[in-house]
Design an enzyme around this catalytic site. Sequence first.
Site, PDB file in Angstrom:
ATOM      1  N   HIS A  95      26.520  16.228  -5.658  1.00 42.48           N
ATOM      2  CA  HIS A  95      26.186  17.331  -6.570  1.00 42.48           C
ATOM      3  C   HIS A  95      26.388  16.897  -8.012  1.00 42.48           C
ATOM      4  O   HIS A  95      27.371  16.229  -8.322  1.00 42.48           O
ATOM      5  CB  HIS A  95      27.056  18.560  -6.274  1.00 42.48           C
ATOM      6  CG  HIS A  95      26.635  19.305  -5.053  1.00 42.48           C
ATOM      7  ND1 HIS A  95      27.162  20.542  -4.709  1.00 42.48           N
ATOM      8  CD2 HIS A  95      25.740  19.007  -4.067  1.00 42.48           C
ATOM      9  CE1 HIS A  95      26.603  20.978  -3.594  1.00 42.48           C
ATOM     10  NE2 HIS A  95      25.734  20.064  -3.191  1.00 42.48           N
ATOM     11  N   TYR A 104      30.802  29.508  -8.612  1.00 43.10           N
ATOM     12  CA  TYR A 104      32.112  30.147  -8.827  1.00 43.10           C
ATOM     13  C   TYR A 104      31.836  31.430  -9.600  1.00 43.10           C
ATOM     14  O   TYR A 104      31.295  31.362 -10.709  1.00 43.10           O
ATOM     15  CB  TYR A 104      33.039  29.236  -9.626  1.00 43.10           C
ATOM     16  CG  TYR A 104      33.596  28.048  -8.873  1.00 43.10           C
ATOM     17  CD1 TYR A 104      32.851  26.891  -8.697  1.00 43.10           C
ATOM     18  CD2 TYR A 104      34.880  28.090  -8.349  1.00 43.10           C
ATOM     19  CE1 TYR A 104      33.364  25.801  -8.014  1.00 43.10           C
ATOM     20  CE2 TYR A 104      35.412  27.008  -7.662  1.00 43.10           C
ATOM     21  CZ  TYR A 104      34.643  25.874  -7.495  1.00 43.10           C
ATOM     22  OH  TYR A 104      35.177  24.796  -6.814  1.00 43.10           O
ATOM     23  N   PRO A 153      43.124  26.457  -4.115  1.00 46.76           N
ATOM     24  CA  PRO A 153      41.878  25.715  -3.843  1.00 46.76           C
ATOM     25  C   PRO A 153      40.788  25.858  -4.901  1.00 46.76           C
ATOM     26  O   PRO A 153      39.755  25.196  -4.809  1.00 46.76           O
ATOM     27  CB  PRO A 153      41.423  26.335  -2.513  1.00 46.76           C
ATOM     28  CG  PRO A 153      41.991  27.706  -2.524  1.00 46.76           C
ATOM     29  CD  PRO A 153      43.308  27.598  -3.224  1.00 46.76           C
ATOM     30  N   LYS A 161      41.158  20.450  -5.537  1.00 47.88           N
ATOM     31  CA  LYS A 161      41.962  19.258  -5.820  1.00 47.88           C
ATOM     32  C   LYS A 161      42.850  18.798  -4.673  1.00 47.88           C
ATOM     33  O   LYS A 161      43.327  17.664  -4.695  1.00 47.88           O
ATOM     34  CB  LYS A 161      42.837  19.513  -7.054  1.00 47.88           C
ATOM     35  CG  LYS A 161      42.057  19.596  -8.329  1.00 47.88           C
ATOM     36  CD  LYS A 161      41.386  18.282  -8.637  1.00 47.88           C
ATOM     37  CE  LYS A 161      40.433  18.360  -9.787  1.00 47.88           C
ATOM     38  NZ  LYS A 161      39.288  17.458  -9.606  1.00 47.88           N
ATOM     39  N   TYR A 187      37.217  18.567 -13.101  1.00 43.35           N
ATOM     40  CA  TYR A 187      36.645  18.892 -11.789  1.00 43.35           C
ATOM     41  C   TYR A 187      36.106  17.632 -11.116  1.00 43.35           C
ATOM     42  O   TYR A 187      36.380  17.365  -9.949  1.00 43.35           O
ATOM     43  CB  TYR A 187      35.529  19.931 -11.925  1.00 43.35           C
ATOM     44  CG  TYR A 187      35.133  20.593 -10.621  1.00 43.35           C
ATOM     45  CD1 TYR A 187      35.462  21.918 -10.337  1.00 43.35           C
ATOM     46  CD2 TYR A 187      34.437  19.878  -9.650  1.00 43.35           C
ATOM     47  CE1 TYR A 187      35.106  22.515  -9.129  1.00 43.35           C
ATOM     48  CE2 TYR A 187      34.080  20.464  -8.443  1.00 43.35           C
ATOM     49  CZ  TYR A 187      34.412  21.778  -8.186  1.00 43.35           C
ATOM     50  OH  TYR A 187      34.051  22.361  -6.990  1.00 43.35           O
TER      51      TYR A 187
HETATM   52  C1  PHB Z   1      35.075  24.415   0.158  1.00 45.27           C
HETATM   53  O1  PHB Z   1      33.933  23.905   0.275  1.00 45.27           O
HETATM   54  O2  PHB Z   1      35.737  24.784   1.148  1.00 45.27           O
HETATM   55  C2  PHB Z   1      35.638  24.561  -1.205  1.00 45.27           C
HETATM   56  C3  PHB Z   1      34.927  24.104  -2.278  1.00 45.27           C
HETATM   57  C4  PHB Z   1      35.450  24.253  -3.562  1.00 45.27           C
HETATM   58  C5  PHB Z   1      36.671  24.847  -3.747  1.00 45.27           C
HETATM   59  C6  PHB Z   1      37.394  25.274  -2.640  1.00 45.27           C
HETATM   60  C7  PHB Z   1      36.870  25.141  -1.358  1.00 45.27           C
HETATM   61  O3  PHB Z   1      37.156  24.993  -4.988  1.00 45.27           O
END
Ligand code: PHB
Length: 397
Positions: A84, A207, A300, A304, A390
């Site tokens: 990505h 997000y 999460p 990280k 990130y």
């Molecule tokens: C996930 O794909 O489970 C995932 C992705 C990004 C995050 C947390 C979980 O910040």
Amino acid sequence: MPVAPRYELADGMRTQVAIIGAGPAGLLLAHLLTRGGVDSVVLETRSQEYVASRIRAGILEQSSVDLLTSVGLGDRLRAEGHEHRGIYLQWPGSRHHLDFVDLTGRTVWVYGQTEVQKDLVAAGTADVRYEVAEVALHDVETDRPYVTYLDREGNQQRLAADAIAGCDGSFGPSRNAVPAETFERTYPYSWLGILADVAPSTDELIYAWHPSGFALHSMRSPTVSRLYLQVPNGTDPASWSDDRIWAELALRLGHGQDGWKLTPGPITDKSVLPMRSYVQTPMRHGNLFLAGDAAHIVPPTGAKGLNLAIADVTLLSAALISQFREKSSVLADSYSDTALRRVWRCTHFSWWMTTMLHTGDDPFDAQLQLSQLRWVTSSSAGATGLAENYAGLPIGF
Ligand code: PHB
Ligand code: APR
């Protein structure tokens, strides 16, 4: 690659590094040590099937992908994972793409932790004793530490080693064997996470900030989506019907905004994840070294957790290989400080993403969050700051 031989002693076994925990940290450490010609044995309390089945996160930083590729664990990742360029940040009426490649020249990959675990097991470079019990650490301050445990047949066993690596997560015995200072932050919300057999409705992660709460649209494959909703702590996943989950996801992710549609589908897994930030320092005590969740936990939101575990064992394996093969303790002596620099950077970033995107009932905070979102999506300085963290900083920075 052959696994180095074990030394049977009258009163037990001997190895160079006794690794406790066969999660990603423990298995990757064993893999890196074996490649470096250092002997290790991994002790895991659960069965191999259970460890392999745990559903965890799915984002790999570029530095993690580069590391895994450099040690022969990149083939399936690059064949089946998805690279990505960035993420979307969303709030009502607005969706912005942050292009990490334009901002930092780095990418991220979507590749589930479960897949990384499968690749580590398939590599066959770790000598793992599954379903052990009563693991106890002894004499970690001495140069002859050892671990006692019951093997899966219930026999008392003793494993002597030159060093012990605590990769046993946040509930294992290793962290308590390190006299440490601890730092903790808890959050008044959790994530309701679902797996769904439906094609993702987005090409990259979304997000979303919303007055009703945070939401995240992630994925596992072109046919499996992974999505999350902010919910109150203590929420029972069964109290949320599938229809209610999809309705709330549609609301928070902006279904219908600029023609974008969220496509629902059959939910195959539903769970609630509490979140906290936790760091304990130091990450070494005598000949006991901690790595991964045994030393730190991040919420999460910044993706990280797995990447930090990979960075820790990359540093730790280099330190132990240098100690055992070059008789130099320089890297081992600086391991804790070097690892903690990244731990605190990721702890801050994960706290920052979490507090920027999760809503409470304070209207002043809401305006601050929206102002921050507008800033990181309109200022190249702001966007670069997020992108750099990130996509991940080089290991050992
Ligand atoms: C996930 O794909 O489970 C995932 C992705 C990004 C995050 C947390 C979980 O910040
Ligand atoms: N004896 C042996 N093994 C143990 C013990 C014990 N007493 N206690 C726990 N374990 C095992 C667990 O069963 C687990 O398999 O240690 C392993 C720890 O693995 P993880 O919890 O996955 O931690 P880590 O390898 O550090 O990986 C961190 O996992 O939780 C995610 O978000 C986190 O992505 C991050 C990654």
